[in-house]
Design a protein around this motif. Structure first.
Motif, PDB file in Angstrom:
ATOM      1  N   VAL A 153       1.627  -1.294   0.154  1.00  0.00           N
ATOM      2  CA  VAL A 153      -0.248  -0.025   0.420  1.00  0.00           C
ATOM      3  C   VAL A 153       0.294   1.320  -0.385  1.00  0.00           C
ATOM      4  O   VAL A 153       0.670   2.343   0.594  1.00  0.00           O
ATOM      5  N   VAL A 154       2.338   1.440  -0.218  1.00  0.00           N
ATOM      6  CA  VAL A 154       3.284   2.346  -0.219  1.00  0.00           C
ATOM      7  C   VAL A 154       2.741   2.743  -1.672  1.00  0.00           C
ATOM      8  O   VAL A 154       3.432   2.722  -2.819  1.00  0.00           O
ATOM      9  N   GLY A 155       2.633   4.630  -1.421  1.00  0.00           N
ATOM     10  CA  GLY A 155       2.907   5.149  -2.377  1.00  0.00           C
ATOM     11  C   GLY A 155       3.731   5.735  -2.843  1.00  0.00           C
ATOM     12  O   GLY A 155       4.253   5.594  -1.568  1.00  0.00           O
ATOM     13  N   LYS A 156       3.574   6.372  -3.470  1.00  0.00           N
ATOM     14  CA  LYS A 156       4.519   8.027  -3.990  1.00  0.00           C
ATOM     15  C   LYS A 156       4.066   8.785  -3.400  1.00  0.00           C
ATOM     16  O   LYS A 156       4.917  10.225  -3.487  1.00  0.00           O
ATOM     17  N   GLY A 157       2.459   9.340  -3.180  1.00  0.00           N
ATOM     18  CA  GLY A 157       2.814  10.776  -2.041  1.00  0.00           C
ATOM     19  C   GLY A 157       2.182  11.534  -2.605  1.00  0.00           C
ATOM     20  O   GLY A 157       1.985  10.785  -3.801  1.00  0.00           O
ATOM     21  N   GLY A 158       1.627  12.625  -2.262  1.00  0.00           N
ATOM     22  CA  GLY A 158       1.287  13.184  -2.796  1.00  0.00           C
ATOM     23  C   GLY A 158       1.044  15.058  -2.990  1.00  0.00           C
ATOM     24  O   GLY A 158       0.805  16.037  -3.935  1.00  0.00           O
ATOM     25  N   GLY A 159       3.085  14.869  -3.503  1.00  0.00           N
ATOM     26  CA  GLY A 159       3.465  15.885  -4.816  1.00  0.00           C
ATOM     27  C   GLY A 159       3.663  15.518  -5.618  1.00  0.00           C
ATOM     28  O   GLY A 159       3.049  14.466  -6.278  1.00  0.00           O
TER      29      GLY A 159
END
Length: 302
Positions: A153-159
């Protein structure tokens, strides 16, 4: 499998929920759609040393900065919303290492906000989340409630750019640690009591607020457009608080975060678009609204 046309599916959802989209501003009630944004920086993303977050490319304090831009009318969200006749309200949750109130206490605040929206005759509610670390907390919630391993469930984030390999490692560990604290709730049905306890374990007041907002909006029969993996995580908790609430929600797309698809399946939400829209945080509902308006206009009335 035959996929029904997008306008047909949107029209059916609008008919089932009584949603009039932006066209609702023309109703006798005088209500107009509202974008309710929550802004918060999450403890899991706090810098350990120096100014940079270990799990996010977003600067620490991003939530507060974006809340100020919205309040000053300087955010692009305000411009896009104004062109579509949508009001914008931001609720900020300033970061604090210590708080006397448990995060779950914000659920009632979210319910009160939903009541205010309904009492104002708002035809449609759009949600959004801004803040450093928001996707990390959301991923942990999805991992617990959908029983998915942290690494999946680890994603690249909201940046605007993805996190580095080193940040990915830190984010994986952070999600793992959050999920470990909530491990008693994995592999079992989650009811309203469990949802409240999970919110306190993960310590996310903005997520609690949104969960209460979604749960009460369903009770008040206010249609809602979700945004991002944070919206889906709040939706998982809201559906535990008010079973069946998800039928009042619309999902514009599947966000790029890995846990989003699993959360959508758990909530039985079929995205309007099968691919990520690429809209900035809190903007996917505004991007979708013209299409929803077209569906409402073109759907035959009984």
């Amino acid at each position: 499998m035959v996929t029904r046309p997008v306008l047909q599916r949107l029209g059916e959802w609008a008919s089932a929920t009584g949603c009039a989209g932006a066209l609702g501003s023309d109703r006798d009630s005088g209500g107009r759609p509202e974008l309710l944004v929550t802004a918060a920086d999450h403890a899991v993303a706090a810098p350990v040393s120096g100014p940079l977050s270990p799990v996010s490319t977003l600067p620490w304090g991003h939530g507060s900065a974006e809340a100020a831009r919205i309040n000053d009318g300087e955010s692009p969200l305000c411009s896009l919303a104004a062109r579509q006749g949508v009001g914008v309200t931001v609720t900020e949750f300033p970061y604090s290492r210590e708080s006397d109130a448990p995060p779950s206490s914000r659920v009632d605040e979210g319910r009160e906000a939903a009541d205010g929206v309904a009492d104002a005759g708002t035809p449609l509610l759009l949600t959004g989340t801004l803040g450093t670390g928001a996707t990390t907390t959301a991923a942990a919630v999805v991992g617990v409630l959908c029983n998915i391993e942290p690494v999946k469930v680890v994603g690249k984030g909201g940046g605007s750019r993805g996190i580095t390999d080193e940040q990915w490692k830190h984010k994986t560990v952070a999600i793992r640690d959050l999920m470990f604290r909530a491990r008693p709730y994995r592999r079992r049905p989650v009811d309203a009591t469990a949802a409240t306890e999970i919110l306190d374990i993960l310590g996310s007041p903005d997520l609690a607020f949104t969960a209460g907002l979604l749960a009460q909006s369903a009770t008040r029969r206010t249609p809602v457009v979700l945004d991002g993996v944070s919206g889906l995580a709040a939706g998982l908790l809201a559906d535990a608080l008010t079973p069946g609430a998800s039928r009042w929600w619309l999902l514009p797309d599947i966000p790029t975060e890995p846990g989003a698809a699993a959360a959508a399946r758990r909530l039985s939400l079929q995205p309007v678009v099968d691919h990520p829209l690429g809209a900035p945080a809190a903007a996917s509902g505004l991007v979708l609204l013209p299409l929803l308006d077209a569906a409402v206009t073109l759907t035959p009335q009984d």
